[in-house]
Motif scaffolding. Structure first.
Motif, PDB file in Angstrom:
ATOM      1  N   PRO A   1       0.921  -0.877  -0.204  1.00 31.19           N
ATOM      2  CA  PRO A   1       0.374  -0.513  -0.180  1.00 31.19           C
ATOM      3  C   PRO A   1       0.885   1.514  -0.287  1.00 31.19           C
ATOM      4  O   PRO A   1       2.116   0.984   0.050  1.00 31.19           O
TER       5      PRO A   1
ATOM      6  N   GLN B   1      -4.322 -12.543   9.454  1.00 29.33           N
ATOM      7  CA  GLN B   1      -4.865 -13.257   9.383  1.00 29.33           C
ATOM      8  C   GLN B   1      -5.887 -13.738  10.157  1.00 29.33           C
ATOM      9  O   GLN B   1      -6.225 -13.587  11.412  1.00 29.33           O
TER      10      GLN B   1
ATOM     11  N   PRO C   1     -11.188  -2.608   1.208  1.00 32.65           N
ATOM     12  CA  PRO C   1     -11.981  -2.505  -0.377  1.00 32.65           C
ATOM     13  C   PRO C   1     -12.859  -3.945   0.084  1.00 32.65           C
ATOM     14  O   PRO C   1     -14.322  -3.940   0.105  1.00 32.65           O
TER      15      PRO C   1
ATOM     16  N   TYR D   1       4.089 -10.506   7.062  1.00 33.82           N
ATOM     17  CA  TYR D   1       4.240  -9.031   6.974  1.00 33.82           C
ATOM     18  C   TYR D   1       3.102  -8.349   6.646  1.00 33.82           C
ATOM     19  O   TYR D   1       1.802  -6.816   6.760  1.00 33.82           O
ATOM     20  N   THR D   2       1.881  -9.235   5.688  1.00 37.70           N
ATOM     21  CA  THR D   2       1.317  -8.281   4.541  1.00 37.70           C
ATOM     22  C   THR D   2      -0.307  -9.525   4.294  1.00 37.70           C
ATOM     23  O   THR D   2      -1.035  -9.015   3.785  1.00 37.70           O
ATOM     24  N   ILE D   3      -0.167 -10.460   5.063  1.00 38.33           N
ATOM     25  CA  ILE D   3      -1.681 -11.322   4.642  1.00 38.33           C
ATOM     26  C   ILE D   3      -2.356 -11.003   6.040  1.00 38.33           C
ATOM     27  O   ILE D   3      -1.923 -11.438   7.571  1.00 38.33           O
TER      28      ILE D   3
ATOM     29  N   ARG E   1      -6.362 -15.497  -0.152  1.00 35.03           N
ATOM     30  CA  ARG E   1      -5.658 -14.446   0.754  1.00 35.03           C
ATOM     31  C   ARG E   1      -5.924 -13.151   0.754  1.00 35.03           C
ATOM     32  O   ARG E   1      -6.066 -12.829  -0.211  1.00 35.03           O
TER      33      ARG E   1
ATOM     34  N   ALA F   1      -4.597  -9.989   1.391  1.00 42.21           N
ATOM     35  CA  ALA F   1      -3.388  -8.905   2.139  1.00 42.21           C
ATOM     36  C   ALA F   1      -4.084  -8.110   2.971  1.00 42.21           C
ATOM     37  O   ALA F   1      -4.891  -6.499   2.344  1.00 42.21           O
ATOM     38  N   HIS F   2      -3.739  -7.104   3.514  1.00 43.01           N
ATOM     39  CA  HIS F   2      -3.553  -5.876   4.109  1.00 43.01           C
ATOM     40  C   HIS F   2      -3.960  -4.822   3.096  1.00 43.01           C
ATOM     41  O   HIS F   2      -5.031  -3.816   3.366  1.00 43.01           O
ATOM     42  N   LYS F   3      -3.812  -4.502   1.967  1.00 42.36           N
ATOM     43  CA  LYS F   3      -4.642  -3.719   0.731  1.00 42.36           C
ATOM     44  C   LYS F   3      -5.960  -4.073   0.515  1.00 42.36           C
ATOM     45  O   LYS F   3      -5.750  -2.797   0.107  1.00 42.36           O
ATOM     46  N   MET F   4      -6.344  -4.691   0.638  1.00 43.71           N
ATOM     47  CA  MET F   4      -6.948  -5.409  -0.593  1.00 43.71           C
ATOM     48  C   MET F   4      -7.704  -5.633   1.163  1.00 43.71           C
ATOM     49  O   MET F   4      -9.238  -5.808   0.557  1.00 43.71           O
TER      50      MET F   4
ATOM     51  N   ILE G   1       9.563 -10.524   9.511  1.00 43.60           N
ATOM     52  CA  ILE G   1       8.582 -11.397   8.239  1.00 43.60           C
ATOM     53  C   ILE G   1       6.768 -10.895   9.009  1.00 43.60           C
ATOM     54  O   ILE G   1       6.236 -11.457   7.975  1.00 43.60           O
ATOM     55  N   GLY G   2       7.274 -10.185  10.458  1.00 42.17           N
ATOM     56  CA  GLY G   2       5.599 -10.926  10.312  1.00 42.17           C
ATOM     57  C   GLY G   2       5.083 -11.153  11.400  1.00 42.17           C
ATOM     58  O   GLY G   2       5.505 -12.572  11.507  1.00 42.17           O
ATOM     59  N   GLY G   3       3.591 -11.250  11.085  1.00 47.18           N
ATOM     60  CA  GLY G   3       3.197 -12.376  10.635  1.00 47.18           C
ATOM     61  C   GLY G   3       2.733 -12.162  12.823  1.00 47.18           C
ATOM     62  O   GLY G   3       2.805 -11.391  13.620  1.00 47.18           O
TER      63      GLY G   3
ATOM     64  N   TYR H   1      -2.747  -6.246  -4.814  1.00 44.33           N
ATOM     65  CA  TYR H   1      -4.002  -6.301  -3.792  1.00 44.33           C
ATOM     66  C   TYR H   1      -3.808  -7.506  -3.691  1.00 44.33           C
ATOM     67  O   TYR H   1      -4.853  -8.562  -2.909  1.00 44.33           O
TER      68      TYR H   1
END
Lengths: 164, 196, 423
Positions: A139, B148, B114, B144-146, B106, B108-111, A153-155, C72
């Protein structure tokens, strides 16, 4: 695949030369790699090959060996392909430290537009002369560059059985 | 409708003229139907049950295919795992016309934004199925991006595990949702509240 | 090459937009006009490509500006794989291009095997070829079904998915899982090919040409299909090469390039197949290329079956116990096998230090894996070259003087899978 190391300031010239003189028409990929903490651990133990242990390679004997030292923190590799029989490929590589800029090769191959944007987004390497260097996959307001080695790695921690 | 053994109307505890006035003769309508037939042919239900039955039989999903699970979701529309038998083959593109949001893939944080927007645009009553492990809990991607688990942002009714779920597994999830709704279980937004 | 190299980044003589190659800018004369409407083809839209967002400027019905927003579905595959050992890593690449999943598995496994210099048994190579070609047919069927669905030929969806179910049945017969099979492992195949697979596959191979004839009967000379796809979204050969296209998109523009023939991997040099090339570069040619490729893939599968049926009892995975798990029967009797099993499962096998780039011909184009190893049990850096990522870069070039309906046709014909694009 032959790997040619190019001085960072002259990478665009090298790419033009590869495209015009050597006939590498397609730039397949632009990849950046972060070598922070490279060589911190010894590479020891048996390295499995189909032919078994080789007396000429110390690593296969279980001795501690360190991987070769890299010149700088990041490497930017350009994978090139020539559309000829035999598919000759080449890799042009340049090395940068944190904060150093790399000249963009978008004028040479338009396809590098998104590849460079992706590497800027994920690794934080700035390409000079890129017409639209913005975040592509993360983003827009994301902070940090996720694929760097010092980015976690996050999560979240997964709770197993009766842990608190 | 009525799925009980046929019993007399008075067993339902009704207070109707016919029951309170035992000497009243049959009406024209009852004469035409036949007195004995009528008590067996009538079914009794409440308005809520009838409405739930109708909602169950035509719960239209929204096209929210994100990743691999979307391909398996498309295959329940195909002829082998026909979802038209449940009245659900009309995948609505607009969330304002859809009842069911099948989050397949999955997030993502960007999604996530929406997704929440789409969920908000749906009209009550609405249900959410988290299809696949990635939507249920982040799956194999603990990074970091999905997100949970999609239940962080929308209330979820049914979680369908596997990666990707077989079409039969997704059908099982949908059928359980139908059964739960028919039995009176309220949609998730009434049980877990609107997620923060 | 016609792209001129000047600091102002112009691409004279090409249709590649000048300021930014991937963004079509609204022309000067229209910029101040009030008739230009900016519309968001948001991440959730009915054409089932997944989560692509296009910001489109419309002047009436004509598209005058387009720019794509992706990300996305960014899943962080590359970062996740850096924390898993090589044996466990194979589950990740499959989910990148989730329609052509076998090719992603294949390219990762080939990269690791080349760094290890590991010999893979012949049976495994033929089976890998067979599954990859079946997967190519699967991918083109999904493309055909969904693209035709978007253009209004709704019945194609059901026909294509009928064949797709047969292919997934075959996949389930062999590997136990319909999609994302985790069947290719470093060294060969994870398990032997079960009984009963060859006759089922033969049945499919006999049936498929008839199904293809059905599809051609529906679409090939259908007037509406021709009107909507011929001359639309033209990408010339030079532009395609400059934009890094590969696979069917490149072949539809007239460039005769196929990695299976020109840089053969597995046993592609031992099978006969034709590479379809069409000159025009429009949506119709891309459709034709994929239809022909399905027929050629069926042919390749038949040839693989002929070889595999003679290889009953051959090994399906390499014998190197330092890299490959030993067969379970041995664990009961041999101490060494037990130790190898333990080491491989807990620590993982170590891959020698080095970097490598391997590419295969996936249904979308050249799918590549760049692997850097530091000699340890986990990859140091994995990067996947995604053909869909590159295909989407060509949207701006294909959309000169296009209408909204053409936009849908073009984006469908570029066959971009968003998992592949965003990784």
């Amino acid at each position: 695949m032959p790997t040619v190391t190019v001085e960072t300031g002259r990478i665009r010239e090298a790419c033009e030369h590869a495209r015009d003189e050597l006939g590498f028409d397609v730039c397949v990929d632009v990849v950046a790699t972060d070598y922070l903490d490279w060589g911190g651990e010894g590479v020891s133990g048996y390295i499995g090959t189909a032919s078994g242990r080789d007396l000429m390679h110390p690593m296969t004997q279980g001795l501690q060996a360190l991987p070769e030292v890299k010149p700088k923190r990041f490497s930017v590799s350009y994978h090139l392909l020539a559309l000829r029989r035999g598919a000759p490929r080449a890799r042009l590589q340049c090395w940068v430290d944190e904060g150093e800029h790399v000249p963009s090769v978008v004028p040479v191959w338009p396809t590098c537009d998104w590849h460079e944007r992706e590497q800027f987004d994920l690794m934080g390497i700035v390409f000079d002369g890129h017409p639209n260097l913005e975040r592509l996959l993360m983003p827009e307001d994301w902070e940090g560059h996720p694929l760097r080695k010092d980015y976690p790695i996050g999560g979240e921690p997964v709770r197993f059985s009766d842990e608190q | 409708m009525a799925d009980k053994q046929p019993t007399r109307l008075r067993d339902y505890g009704l207070q109707s003229e016919r029951l309170l006035w035992p000497t009243k003769g049959p009406s024209r309508f009852e004469e035409e139907l036949g007195l004995e037939e009528m008590e067996r042919a009538l079914g009794l239900t409440t308005l809520e049950k009838a409405v739930r039955w109708a909602q169950t039989k035509s719960m239209w999903p929204d096209t929210f295919g994100l990743a691999c699970c979307a391909i398996e979701m498309m295959s329940i529309v195909s002829a082998r795992y026909d979802i038209a038998r449940f009245g659900m083959e009309a995948f609505r593109s607009s969330p304002r016309q859809a009842d069911l949001l099948i989050v397949s893939g999955r997030v993502a944080h960007k999604m996530a934004a929406p997704l929440r927007q789409i969920y908000d645009q749906m009209l009550e009553p609405k249900w959410v199925i988290a299809m696949g492990v990635c939507a249920s809990s982040g799956g194999m991607f603990n990074n970091y991006t999905i997100l949970q688990g999609v239940d962080r942002i929308v209330p979820v009714d049914i979680y369908v595990p596997f990666c990707p779920p077989r079409p039969e597994a997704l059908m099982e999830g949908i059928i359980r949702l139908h059964e739960a709704h028919q039995a009176g279980v309220p949609p998730a937004y009434e049980r877990v509240g609107v997620a923060t | 090459m016609s792209a001129t190299v000047t600091p102002t980044t112009t691409y004279e003589g090409t249709r590649i937009p000048s300021r930014v190659p991937t963004i079509l800018d609204v022309p000067e004369e229209l910029r101040a006009s009030e008739e230009v409407l900016q519309v968001n083809f948001g991440p959730n839209h009915p054409s089932t490509h997944g989560v692509l967002r296009l910001i489109v400027d419309l002047h009436g019905e004509e598209v005058v500006g387009v720019s794509a927003v992706v990300g996305y579905l960014h899943t962080g595959f590359e970062k996740s794989m850096e924390s898993k050992t090589y044996w466990k890593c194979v589950t990740f690449p499959e989910r990148i291009d989730y329609v052509g999943y076998q090719n992603n598995e294949l390219v990762f496994v080939l990269a690791v095997e080349q760094l290890l210099e590991l010999e893979v048994p012949t049976k495994a190579k033929w089976m890998r070829m067979l599954l990859c070609e079946l997967n190519r047919i699967h991918s083109h069927l999904v493309f055909l079904g969904t693209s035709a669905l978007e253009l209004g030929a709704i019945s194609m969806f059901w026909y294509c998915f009928r064949e797709r179910e047969t292919i997934l049945d075959l996949s389930e017969l062999v590997t136990g899982q319909r999609m994302h099979t985790r069947y290719f492992q470093v060294g060969g195949l994870a398990e032997d090919i079960p009984q009963g697979f060859y006759p089922e596959c033969r049945k499919f191979v006999e049936w498929m040409p008839r199904a293809l004839d059905d599809y051609k009967g529906i679409l090939d000379r259908n007037e509406i299909w021709l009107e909507r796809t011929q001359g639309i979204g033209v990408l010339s050969a030079q532009d395609a090469v400059a934009l890094g296209q590969s696979g069917p998109n490149l072949r539809a523009s007239g460039v005769d390039w196929d990695l299976r023939r020109d840089q053969p991997y597995l046993h592609y040099e031992q099978v006969d197949f034709r590479v379809p090339v069409y000159p025009n570069g429009d949506v119709y040619d891309r459709y034709r290329v994929r239809m022909d490729e399905m027929a050629e893939s069926t042919n390749i599968v038949r040839q693989c079956l002929d070889r595999l049926e003679r290889m009953e009892g051959a090994p399906w995975i390499a014998d190197d116990r330092k890299v490959v798990l030993p067969p379970r029967e041995e664990l009961h009797t041999s101490m060494e096998s037990l130790i190898h099993h333990f080491k491989i499962v807990t620590e993982g096998f170590r891959v020698p230090e080095g970097e490598i780039y391997v590419a295969v011909e996936s249904p979308r184009g050249e799918s590549g894996c760049y692997l850097v190893s530091d000699g340890g049990p986990k990859p140091w850096r994995v990067h996947f070259r995604a053909p869909s990522f590159v295909a989407l870069e060509a949207t701006a070039t294909c959309l000169h003087h296009a209408l909204v309906a053409d936009l849908i046709a073009v984006v469908g014909s570029l066959d971009a899978v968003m998992g592949d694009t965003d990784r």
